[in-house]
Structures are given as C-alpha cells and as structure tokens.
Design a protein around this motif. Structure first.
Motif, PDB file in Angstrom:
ATOM      1  N   GLY A 128       0.844  -1.208   0.000  1.00 38.23           N
ATOM      2  CA  GLY A 128       0.000   0.000   0.000  1.00 38.23           C
ATOM      3  C   GLY A 128       0.866   1.240   0.000  1.00 38.23           C
ATOM      4  O   GLY A 128       0.673   2.160   0.787  1.00 38.23           O
ATOM      5  N   LYS A 143       6.840   8.922   2.740  1.00 41.09           N
ATOM      6  CA  LYS A 143       7.604   8.669   3.977  1.00 41.09           C
ATOM      7  C   LYS A 143       8.675   7.606   3.777  1.00 41.09           C
ATOM      8  O   LYS A 143       9.641   7.521   4.538  1.00 41.09           O
ATOM      9  CB  LYS A 143       6.654   8.203   5.091  1.00 41.09           C
ATOM     10  CG  LYS A 143       5.840   9.301   5.698  1.00 41.09           C
ATOM     11  CD  LYS A 143       4.688   8.720   6.493  1.00 41.09           C
ATOM     12  CE  LYS A 143       3.651   8.115   5.588  1.00 41.09           C
ATOM     13  NZ  LYS A 143       2.462   7.590   6.276  1.00 41.09           N
ATOM     14  N   ASP A 158       1.027  -1.805  -4.768  1.00 41.81           N
ATOM     15  CA  ASP A 158      -0.207  -1.043  -4.580  1.00 41.81           C
ATOM     16  C   ASP A 158      -1.249  -1.495  -5.593  1.00 41.81           C
ATOM     17  O   ASP A 158      -0.936  -1.947  -6.686  1.00 41.81           O
ATOM     18  CB  ASP A 158       0.058   0.461  -4.736  1.00 41.81           C
ATOM     19  CG  ASP A 158      -0.942   1.304  -3.957  1.00 41.81           C
ATOM     20  OD1 ASP A 158      -0.581   1.842  -2.891  1.00 41.81           O
ATOM     21  OD2 ASP A 158      -2.113   1.385  -4.401  1.00 41.81           O
ATOM     22  N   ASP A 170      -3.038  -6.808  -5.054  1.00 40.60           N
ATOM     23  CA  ASP A 170      -3.968  -6.616  -3.944  1.00 40.60           C
ATOM     24  C   ASP A 170      -3.383  -7.347  -2.739  1.00 40.60           C
ATOM     25  O   ASP A 170      -3.218  -8.571  -2.783  1.00 40.60           O
ATOM     26  CB  ASP A 170      -5.315  -7.223  -4.363  1.00 40.60           C
ATOM     27  CG  ASP A 170      -6.385  -7.049  -3.317  1.00 40.60           C
ATOM     28  OD1 ASP A 170      -6.057  -6.816  -2.134  1.00 40.60           O
ATOM     29  OD2 ASP A 170      -7.574  -7.174  -3.686  1.00 40.60           O
ATOM     30  N   PHE A 171      -3.053  -6.616  -1.680  1.00 42.49           N
ATOM     31  CA  PHE A 171      -2.435  -7.310  -0.541  1.00 42.49           C
ATOM     32  C   PHE A 171      -3.421  -8.229   0.185  1.00 42.49           C
ATOM     33  O   PHE A 171      -3.035  -8.985   1.050  1.00 42.49           O
ATOM     34  CB  PHE A 171      -1.698  -6.349   0.403  1.00 42.49           C
ATOM     35  CG  PHE A 171      -2.521  -5.205   0.959  1.00 42.49           C
ATOM     36  CD1 PHE A 171      -3.648  -5.424   1.729  1.00 42.49           C
ATOM     37  CD2 PHE A 171      -2.121  -3.903   0.724  1.00 42.49           C
ATOM     38  CE1 PHE A 171      -4.392  -4.368   2.250  1.00 42.49           C
ATOM     39  CE2 PHE A 171      -2.860  -2.829   1.237  1.00 42.49           C
ATOM     40  CZ  PHE A 171      -4.003  -3.069   2.000  1.00 42.49           C
TER      41      PHE A 171
HETATM   42  N1  SAH Z   1       1.457   4.101   2.627  1.00 45.22           N
HETATM   43  C1  SAH Z   1       0.993   5.423   2.227  1.00 45.22           C
HETATM   44  C2  SAH Z   1      -0.404   5.379   1.565  1.00 45.22           C
HETATM   45  C3  SAH Z   1      -1.523   4.967   2.471  1.00 45.22           C
HETATM   46  S1  SAH Z   1      -3.100   5.123   1.632  1.00 45.22           S
HETATM   47  C4  SAH Z   1       1.011   6.324   3.430  1.00 45.22           C
HETATM   48  O1  SAH Z   1       1.407   5.887   4.481  1.00 45.22           O
HETATM   49  O2  SAH Z   1       0.638   7.494   3.306  1.00 45.22           O
HETATM   50  C5  SAH Z   1      -3.459   3.398   1.358  1.00 45.22           C
HETATM   51  C6  SAH Z   1      -2.731   2.880   0.125  1.00 45.22           C
HETATM   52  O3  SAH Z   1      -2.976   1.468   0.070  1.00 45.22           O
HETATM   53  C7  SAH Z   1      -3.256   3.474  -1.173  1.00 45.22           C
HETATM   54  O4  SAH Z   1      -2.176   3.811  -2.002  1.00 45.22           O
HETATM   55  C8  SAH Z   1      -4.099   2.355  -1.787  1.00 45.22           C
HETATM   56  O5  SAH Z   1      -4.129   2.372  -3.189  1.00 45.22           O
HETATM   57  C9  SAH Z   1      -3.424   1.119  -1.223  1.00 45.22           C
HETATM   58  N2  SAH Z   1      -4.324  -0.020  -1.047  1.00 45.22           N
HETATM   59  C10 SAH Z   1      -5.531  -0.038  -0.427  1.00 45.22           C
HETATM   60  N3  SAH Z   1      -6.026  -1.287  -0.408  1.00 45.22           N
HETATM   61  C11 SAH Z   1      -5.107  -2.071  -1.024  1.00 45.22           C
HETATM   62  C12 SAH Z   1      -5.040  -3.467  -1.311  1.00 45.22           C
HETATM   63  N4  SAH Z   1      -6.030  -4.300  -0.951  1.00 45.22           N
HETATM   64  N5  SAH Z   1      -3.931  -3.940  -1.934  1.00 45.22           N
HETATM   65  C13 SAH Z   1      -2.918  -3.090  -2.311  1.00 45.22           C
HETATM   66  N6  SAH Z   1      -2.938  -1.767  -2.072  1.00 45.22           N
HETATM   67  C14 SAH Z   1      -4.012  -1.262  -1.427  1.00 45.22           C
END
Ligand code: SAH
Ligand code: AVI
Length: 330
Positions: A94, A100, A121, A149-150
């Motif tokens: 994600g 960061k 992501d 998709d995680f």
């Molecule tokens: N890690 C970053 C973004 C967090 S927002 C931070 O700390 O600011 C959440 C992120 O997870 C988004 O980029 C979204 O596209 C991703 N995301 C949400 N569900 C997901 C899933 N099931 N598999 C992969 N990525 C996912």
C-alpha cells in the motif's frame, strides 16, 4: 501476470491486477457488500486516480495527524530500523506516493545494504508515478513496482534478498480483526525466519480528535468517501446521485475503530446496470465504506505474536498519537 520494464531507468513493473481483474473483483465485492446489513464497500476501491489524489490532500489537512506523526517517528527511528534489520530489500505494501518511504530508503542506503525497493499497490497510477520518482532519486536502486492486492497476492511478492516489509500509514487498521489475522499469517508464510515487518498503527485517543481527523472542516475526507460512488457509476454503469449521500465518521467504542459511512436522508434507489442490480434505501440508511481501527500496544503485539512474529521495537511520537512497530518473522 505481466512484467515489463517501466519507462524510467531502473524500474520494472509487475502487474498481478490488470484493470480487467480489478473490475471483476469490484463486481463480486460490490454484489457481496451490498447484500450485507448494513451494506458495505471495501476501502480498496477508493483509490482510483482521483481518490489517490484526495488521499494525498488528506495527509496535508490540519486535522489528519496520522501522516505527520508517523513521519516524525520515522525521522527519529529510521537509522535504528536500518541497523536492526540490515535489510537489502524494502518491500512496501500500500505504498501510494512512497513519500515517507524515502526516510527508510535513505537510512537503508546509508547502512550500505540497500539494493532493491518493491512498492506494492492496487493503484497502478500511484504506483507508476512513485516508482519512477524513487528510481530517479536513488540511482542504482533496483525499483520493482508490483500492481497487486495485498488481500490476495501476498504469495506473489518477489522473494529475493533479506527483506524488510513495511506497511505504513495505519492501513492495517482498514482491515477488520479477521482480515488482519489472515493478512498477517499470509504475509508471515511468505517470509523467511529473520526477515522483518514494520507496521504503522494509529492509537486509541480522544474521540473528538479521532472524529475530526475523519471529518475535516474543508470537506476533503467527505469527497474522498463519496468518490467511491463515482467509481461505481463509472465502472458499473451506475446512476447514483453521489451528492445525495452524506459523509459520516463516527467512533465505535466497542470495536475501537472509526467507521466511515455514506448516509441518505431520503428514500432512494440506484441501479448498477453492469450488474443488473437495483439497491433501495430508506431515509437514514447508510453504507459502511471504511473502518479505521485504532490500536493499543498489547493488542497489536498480541496479534503479531499469534501470527508468528516476535515484536522487536515499539516506537511512538512524543504525544503518543501513533506507533511504528518492528517485528521479526520467527
Ligand atoms: N502508505 C501510504 C499510503 C496509504 S493510503 C502512506 O502511508 O501514506 C493506502 C494505500 O494502500 C493506497 O495507495 C491504496 O491504493 C493502497 N491499497 C488499499 N487497499 C489495497 C489493497 N487491498 N492492496 C494493495 N494496495 C491497497
Ligand atoms: C489509508 N488509511 C490508513 C487511511 C485511514 O486513516 O484509515 C484512509 C483514510 N480514510 C479517511 N481518511 C484517511
């Protein structure tokens, strides 16, 4: 799955989730979610190009403290994380804009071990932009972006190197307890003993601050929330009158999570023509669009231990708003 070099030097992109896969997952998730009482939608569908931009805007809001607090912790602790893990490969789940992450990459590079960065992501647009930006800033770093998709694809992550897997932002809180257990055990089964997991967790605190963080005065979180209905209109040929749904964020003391909802104050009906599905709402009905769980140290470390990790460190910001937890796969 397809793997192809990206446009920037040093970037490879693997796509485990094509737009067609995402669309068919959306179809089945929406069917299942709207059959729940109350209806639910999974948060992963917030993050089309518009939603990913709105999330970036949220991170800059005065009320939304998690992003800044986690950054503060990483600024303070990245060096320790690099020396405790001695990782050569940073996998990030994600990863979004990977903002960061630069703090971790800098510290791992300074430790002399870093060779690979693997951002993962569901949002291909965000992933592509972040991968290319990171590759440009870190010459010589092998950047392997993975569109996946995680919830489903943890078994497909690249295996090479001595890995630190980071899951930042408090995104683990968007999973419910059962989903978290499956996530943690699936991730653990793909790790070698001695590899590391770093997770950012927002902490339980004053209800007013929590609710304001999810209902900001500029209305950005409301736009982020409603955007999921625009995704349904576009992808599933819907006729949802998006603006008739009110954004609601409320604290559930029982579950220790913030619940985001979209609520209608009048009876209405919508059609998702691609699914042949009509959904009716009474005045006051809502759809649950996200949970954002808030944690305590004992609870999070207990979940980690149950899933086969040994907690190594727990760092918070000075106000105790947010925590970053490091654990080792055993
Ligand atoms: N890690 C970053 C973004 C967090 S927002 C931070 O700390 O600011 C959440 C992120 O997870 C988004 O980029 C979204 O596209 C991703 N995301 C949400 N569900 C997901 C899933 N099931 N598999 C992969 N990525 C996912
Ligand atoms: C990505 N995730 C951790 C955010 C959160 O705080 O739960 C998503 C978000 N929802 C509303 N604002 C931010």
């Amino acid at each position: 799955m397809s793997t192809h070099p990206g446009t920037a030097a040093g970037v490879t992109l693997s796509v485990h989730l094509t737009p067609a896969d995402l669309r068919s997952a959306l179809e089945s998730d929406v069917r299942a979610g709207l059959a729940n009482h109350p209806p639910t939608l999974p948060p992963k569908y917030f993050y089309d190009a518009v939603g990913s931009e709105l999330y970036e805007e949220i991170t800059r809001l005065p009320e939304y403290y998690p992003f800044r607090r986690e950054r503060q912790i990483l600024q303070e602790r990245a060096g320790e994380i690099a020396s405790l893990t001695a990782a050569d490969t940073l996998v990030e789940l994600g990863s979004g804009s990977s903002e960061k992450t630069r703090l971790l990459l800098d510290a791992l590079r300074a430790s002399g071990h870093l060779t690979h960065y693997v951002p993962v992501d569901v949002s291909e647009t965000a992933l592509r932009a972040a991968s290319e930006a990171v590759a440009g800033e870190y010459p010589g770093l092998d950047v392997h972006g993975v569109v996946a998709d995680f919830d489903r694809h943890l078994g497909l992550l690249p295996e090479a190197g001595h890995r630190l897997v980071a899951f930042l932002g408090g995104t683990i809180g968007n999973l419910d307890p059962d989903q978290r257990h499956s996530f943690l055990t699936d991730l653990r089964s793909g790790l070698q003993p001695g590899e590391f997991f770093l997770v950012g967790c927002d902490l339980v605190k004053d209800t007013g601050r929590l609710e304001r963080a999810y209902d900001d005065s500029a209305g950005v979180t409301a736009r982020f929330n409603r955007n999921v209905l625009s995704v349904l209109n576009r992808e599933l040929d819907g006729d949802i009158d998006v603006d008739t749904f009110e954004h609601v964020a409320c604290w559930s003391a029982e579950n220790e999570w913030i619940e985001m909802r979209l609520q209608t104050d009048k009876p209405q009906e919508w059609h998702l023509r691609a699914l042949g599905l009509t959904t009716s709402f009474e005045a006051g009905d809502h759809i649950r669009t996200e949970i954002s769980s808030k944690f305590r140290q004992a609870g999070m470390e207990g979940e980690l231990m149950k899933a086969g990790y040994t907690p190594v460190a727990w760092w918070t910001d000075p106000d105790g708003d947010f925590a970053v937890s490091l654990s080792r796969a055993e």
